[in-house]
Structure formats: structure tokens, C-alpha cells
Write a protein that holds these residues in place. Structure first.
Motif, mmCIF file in Angstrom:
data_model
loop_
_atom_site.group_PDB
_atom_site.id
_atom_site.type_symbol
_atom_site.label_atom_id
_atom_site.label_comp_id
_atom_site.label_asym_id
_atom_site.label_seq_id
_atom_site.Cartn_x
_atom_site.Cartn_y
_atom_site.Cartn_z
ATOM 1 N N ASP A 110 0.991 -1.219 -0.132
ATOM 2 C CA ASP A 110 0.130 -0.083 0.041
ATOM 3 C C ASP A 110 0.796 1.229 0.060
ATOM 4 O O ASP A 110 1.723 1.447 0.968
ATOM 5 N N LEU A 111 0.661 2.061 -0.795
ATOM 6 C CA LEU A 111 1.508 3.264 -1.194
ATOM 7 C C LEU A 111 1.532 4.310 0.290
ATOM 8 O O LEU A 111 2.578 4.748 0.411
ATOM 9 N N GLY A 112 0.387 4.208 0.909
ATOM 10 C CA GLY A 112 0.213 5.071 1.839
ATOM 11 C C GLY A 112 1.017 4.443 2.940
ATOM 12 O O GLY A 112 1.505 5.280 4.102
ATOM 13 N N THR A 113 0.422 3.427 3.628
ATOM 14 C CA THR A 113 0.786 2.578 4.709
ATOM 15 C C THR A 113 2.109 1.790 4.678
ATOM 16 O O THR A 113 2.752 1.561 5.645
ATOM 17 N N PHE A 114 2.632 1.422 3.510
ATOM 18 C CA PHE A 114 3.576 0.556 3.146
ATOM 19 C C PHE A 114 3.193 -1.013 3.701
ATOM 20 O O PHE A 114 4.147 -1.935 3.818
ATOM 21 N N LYS A 115 1.807 -1.311 4.047
ATOM 22 C CA LYS A 115 1.573 -2.577 4.271
ATOM 23 C C LYS A 115 1.716 -3.430 3.193
ATOM 24 O O LYS A 115 1.232 -3.254 1.951
ATOM 25 N N LEU A 116 2.248 -4.535 3.491
ATOM 26 C CA LEU A 116 2.232 -5.641 2.432
ATOM 27 C C LEU A 116 0.740 -6.093 1.747
ATOM 28 O O LEU A 116 0.236 -6.648 2.805
ATOM 29 N N GLN A 117 0.683 -5.993 0.751
ATOM 30 C CA GLN A 117 -0.530 -6.421 0.030
ATOM 31 C C GLN A 117 -0.684 -7.898 -0.474
ATOM 32 O O GLN A 117 -1.375 -8.771 -0.215
ATOM 33 N N LYS A 118 0.396 -8.215 -1.428
ATOM 34 C CA LYS A 118 0.502 -9.414 -1.937
ATOM 35 C C LYS A 118 2.033 -9.633 -2.457
ATOM 36 O O LYS A 118 2.756 -8.536 -2.602
ATOM 37 N N GLN A 119 2.338 -10.783 -2.762
ATOM 38 C CA GLN A 119 3.505 -11.090 -3.522
ATOM 39 C C GLN A 119 3.157 -11.983 -4.798
ATOM 40 O O GLN A 119 2.080 -12.381 -5.016
ATOM 41 N N PHE A 120 4.440 -11.591 -5.692
ATOM 42 C CA PHE A 120 3.994 -12.443 -6.997
ATOM 43 C C PHE A 120 5.367 -12.884 -7.790
ATOM 44 O O PHE A 120 6.320 -12.639 -6.961
ATOM 45 N N GLU A 121 5.236 -13.573 -8.623
ATOM 46 C CA GLU A 121 6.418 -14.070 -9.138
ATOM 47 C C GLU A 121 6.558 -13.853 -10.516
ATOM 48 O O GLU A 121 5.806 -13.337 -11.428
ATOM 49 N N TYR A 122 7.821 -13.845 -11.039
ATOM 50 C CA TYR A 122 8.472 -13.672 -12.311
ATOM 51 C C TYR A 122 9.619 -14.294 -12.463
ATOM 52 O O TYR A 122 10.292 -14.751 -11.569
ATOM 53 N N PRO A 123 10.045 -14.677 -13.779
ATOM 54 C CA PRO A 123 11.130 -15.546 -14.087
ATOM 55 C C PRO A 123 12.631 -14.503 -14.315
ATOM 56 O O PRO A 123 12.404 -13.298 -14.518
ATOM 57 N N GLY A 124 13.649 -15.110 -13.776
ATOM 58 C CA GLY A 124 14.554 -14.184 -13.743
ATOM 59 C C GLY A 124 15.069 -13.329 -13.015
ATOM 60 O O GLY A 124 14.420 -13.422 -11.932
ATOM 61 N N GLU A 125 16.244 -12.579 -12.997
ATOM 62 C CA GLU A 125 16.620 -11.664 -12.159
ATOM 63 C C GLU A 125 15.535 -10.330 -12.086
ATOM 64 O O GLU A 125 15.208 -10.068 -13.098
ATOM 65 N N GLY A 126 15.553 -9.692 -11.019
ATOM 66 C CA GLY A 126 14.818 -8.308 -10.822
ATOM 67 C C GLY A 126 15.759 -7.219 -10.706
ATOM 68 O O GLY A 126 16.704 -7.465 -9.763
ATOM 69 N N TRP A 127 15.863 -6.174 -11.481
ATOM 70 C CA TRP A 127 16.773 -5.057 -11.386
ATOM 71 C C TRP A 127 15.867 -3.739 -11.155
ATOM 72 O O TRP A 127 15.757 -3.445 -9.951
ATOM 73 N N GLY A 128 15.435 -3.336 -12.225
ATOM 74 C CA GLY A 128 14.886 -1.939 -12.037
ATOM 75 C C GLY A 128 13.334 -1.875 -12.405
ATOM 76 O O GLY A 128 12.967 -2.796 -13.284
ATOM 77 N N LEU A 129 12.469 -0.957 -12.306
ATOM 78 C CA LEU A 129 11.166 -0.730 -12.416
ATOM 79 C C LEU A 129 10.886 0.843 -12.733
ATOM 80 O O LEU A 129 11.537 1.723 -12.310
ATOM 81 N N ALA A 130 9.863 0.839 -13.745
ATOM 82 C CA ALA A 130 9.423 2.402 -14.052
ATOM 83 C C ALA A 130 8.043 2.122 -14.729
ATOM 84 O O ALA A 130 7.703 1.048 -14.838
ATOM 85 N N GLN A 131 7.281 3.336 -14.953
ATOM 86 C CA GLN A 131 6.033 3.018 -15.421
ATOM 87 C C GLN A 131 5.884 4.212 -16.474
ATOM 88 O O GLN A 131 6.258 5.434 -16.023
ATOM 89 N N ASP A 132 5.203 4.063 -17.575
ATOM 90 C CA ASP A 132 4.943 5.101 -18.655
ATOM 91 C C ASP A 132 3.466 5.581 -18.623
ATOM 92 O O ASP A 132 2.821 6.436 -19.580
ATOM 93 N N GLY A 133 2.757 5.345 -17.630
ATOM 94 C CA GLY A 133 1.134 5.651 -17.406
ATOM 95 C C GLY A 133 0.192 4.419 -17.755
ATOM 96 O O GLY A 133 -0.806 4.685 -17.470
ATOM 97 N N LYS A 134 1.162 3.681 -18.772
ATOM 98 C CA LYS A 134 0.090 2.565 -19.259
ATOM 99 C C LYS A 134 0.612 1.140 -18.898
ATOM 100 O O LYS A 134 0.098 0.316 -18.631
ATOM 101 N N ARG A 135 2.006 0.990 -18.661
ATOM 102 C CA ARG A 135 2.633 -0.030 -18.766
ATOM 103 C C ARG A 135 3.684 -0.193 -17.549
ATOM 104 O O ARG A 135 4.503 1.113 -17.423
ATOM 105 N N ILE A 136 3.922 -1.220 -16.847
ATOM 106 C CA ILE A 136 5.370 -1.231 -16.143
ATOM 107 C C ILE A 136 6.434 -1.537 -16.991
ATOM 108 O O ILE A 136 6.272 -2.513 -17.927
ATOM 109 N N ILE A 137 7.500 -0.905 -16.870
ATOM 110 C CA ILE A 137 8.700 -1.411 -17.373
ATOM 111 C C ILE A 137 9.679 -1.929 -16.550
ATOM 112 O O ILE A 137 9.948 -1.271 -15.248
ATOM 113 N N MET A 138 10.170 -2.999 -16.666
ATOM 114 C CA MET A 138 11.134 -3.750 -16.043
ATOM 115 C C MET A 138 12.487 -4.166 -16.555
ATOM 116 O O MET A 138 12.438 -4.561 -17.682
ATOM 117 N N SER A 139 13.609 -3.848 -15.911
ATOM 118 C CA SER A 139 15.018 -4.578 -16.295
ATOM 119 C C SER A 139 15.363 -5.657 -15.383
ATOM 120 O O SER A 139 14.964 -5.710 -14.418
#
Ligand SMILES: [Ca+2]
Length: 256
Positions: A110-139
């Protein structure tokens, strides 16, 4: 006379056909230097409504923080479980989304409280994140960027980042700035400006010398890491892992 002819030839060469246009290079001007927690191993950085949101890494030391820009004061902090090495973060609506390095698990807070809402999975390593208003961009440390649906956090496509047809690897912390993706290249003092349609690098920002030697000596800082953009006031912020300062900079195009 011979000298005059020689100079004339030189002059004509200078005025002749231009060399093939390379990728533009940018230096920087420091607009302001702000304090930054020198113990923060910065991984992700974003600006929102007057505050910075920052994620820090390393096992046992990973956290997400809300930071007052002017003072560097951490006004809100959540320590993520010890076994995870925190990586990039990005906001989406009323949420913060965070990657972990090699554990293939991401977190939604939660952006306001930092309370953990959920976790999710993805393959490979996780490095960076951004968003363009429509999509999340991940490195993920390669030359590829992934696009995710921000609601489902499922991959919808990939972008291969290249310069002169060659892959540009180690894409790390990300920021969406005026229609371009900015990516700092891990282990260097460079940020690539990337065309989100073609994946081509359209500019290089060289931040060499931004953190002065005295600041490096005192707090054992690490590499450049952390790009944030205040779109409302057109302010660009950068910092690094364990840097004692966070800089607002303006880009200065280099004349070739
Ligand atoms: Ca960022």
C-alpha cells in the motif's frame, strides 16, 4: 604560401560533409545537492508529491522508504523480510511494486501505509522498474526490457535495447522521462536514453565526477544508482548506492 594552402585545405575539410551523426552525449550541471542517507544501498528511486520513494538492497538490509527531499529524512520505512535482496520500485495508483534480485518474487505494498498487500512471481532476475502511465517497464540486467500489465503484473512484451545494432547490457535503474526510458548502466556512471518504440539508444548521459572524491572517501559509496523525475516541475534527481548526496541536475548537451 604553402602554409596558407594547407590551412585552406583544413578549413575546407572542417566545412565539408558532416561525419555520420553519432548518439548525442550529455553532461550535467548540478542545480542542487541534497543530503542522502549514506547507509542506503539505493536500488530504486522515484519522486511523488514532494517526496522520494526509495528501495534499498542487500540481504538483511533491504527496505522501502519515503524520504523528505530537502533533508534526506526518512519519514516512513518498511524492512522487507531478511532473506530478500530488494531491487527496483515503482508506484502504480495507490500501490508500490518492488522487485527482488534473484529470488523471483515481487511485492505489492500500500503506497500510503507500506503494508504488504501481496507477492507475485516472475522468471529471472529483478533489477529496475518504471512506468509510462500504461505499462510497467522492468529490467533484469540484460539488454532487454520487459513490459508488464500494471494490474496483473504479467509480461506483455519485451524491448531489445541496442546501439548501432549491438545490445546494451546491464540496464539497471529506470525512469520514464518525457517519452523516453532512462536506464543507468550498472557499474558505470552512464545513463542511456532509450526510444521506447525501437529500443535504440538516442542519447548518453555521462555523470562522471558528479560525486566528488571527498564524498567518496568518507562514506565508501558505491556505483551510480537511482533516477527520479518530477514531471510537474521538470526536475531530474540522481544518486548512488551509499552516496551521501542526492543531486538535482540539468543535462547539458556536449558539442562534438
Ligand atoms: Ca526510477
Amino acid at each position: 604560401m604553402r602554409l596558407i594552402i594547407f590551412l585552406a585545405v583544413l578549413a575546407s575539410c572542417a566545412c565539408g560533409p558532416a561525419a555520420p551523426a553519432g548518439v548525442p552525449e550529455y553532461g550535467y550541471q548540478v542545480v542542487h545537492a541534497y543530503p542522502h542517507d549514506p547507509s542506503a544501498f539505493t536500488q530504486g528511486l522515484l519522486y511523488l508529491d514532494g517526496f522520494l520513494y526509495e528501495s534499498t538492497g542487500l540481504e538483511f538490509q533491504s527496505s522501502i522508504r519515503k524520504v523528505r527531499l530537502e533533508t534526506g529524512e526518512v519519514v516512513q520505512l518498511f524492512n522487507i523480510p531478511q532473506q530478500y535482496f530488494g531491487e527496483g520500485i515503482i508506484n502504480w495508483k495507490d500501490r508500490l511494486i518492488e522487485l527482488t534480485y534473484k529470488t523471483q518474487v515481487g511485492f505489492v505494498y500500500d503506497l500510503g501505509t507500506f503494508k504488504l498487500q501481496k507477492q507475485f512471481e516472475y522468471p529471472g532476475e529483478g533489477w529496475g522498474l518504471a512506468q509510462d502511465g500504461k505499462r510497467i517497464i522492468m529490467s533484469d540486467g540484460t539488454h532487454e526490457l520487459r513490459f508488464w500489465d500494471p494490474e496483473t503484473l504479467k509480461e506483455t512484451g519485451r524491448l531489445s535495447v541496442t546501439e548501432d545494432g549491438q545490445p546494451v547490457k546491464n540496464l539497471n535503474e529506470l525512469e520514464w522521462i518525457k517519452g523516453e526510458i532512462y536506464a543507468n548502466i550498472w557499474g558505470t556512471e552512464k545513463i542511456a536514453r532509450i526510444d521506447p518504440a525501437s529500443g535504440k539508444v538516442v542519447g548518453w548521459i555521462n555523470l562522471a565526477g558528479l560525486l566528488e572524491p571527498a564524498d567518496r572517501k568518507n562514506s565508501q559509496p558505491d556505483v551510480l544508482n537511482g533516477i527520479a523525475y518530477d514531471a510537474e516541475h521538470d526536475r531530474l534527481f540522481v544518486t548512488g548506492k551509499k552516496w551521501p548526496k542526492l543531486f538535482e541536475i540539468k543535462l547539458v548537451k556536449k558539442v562534438n
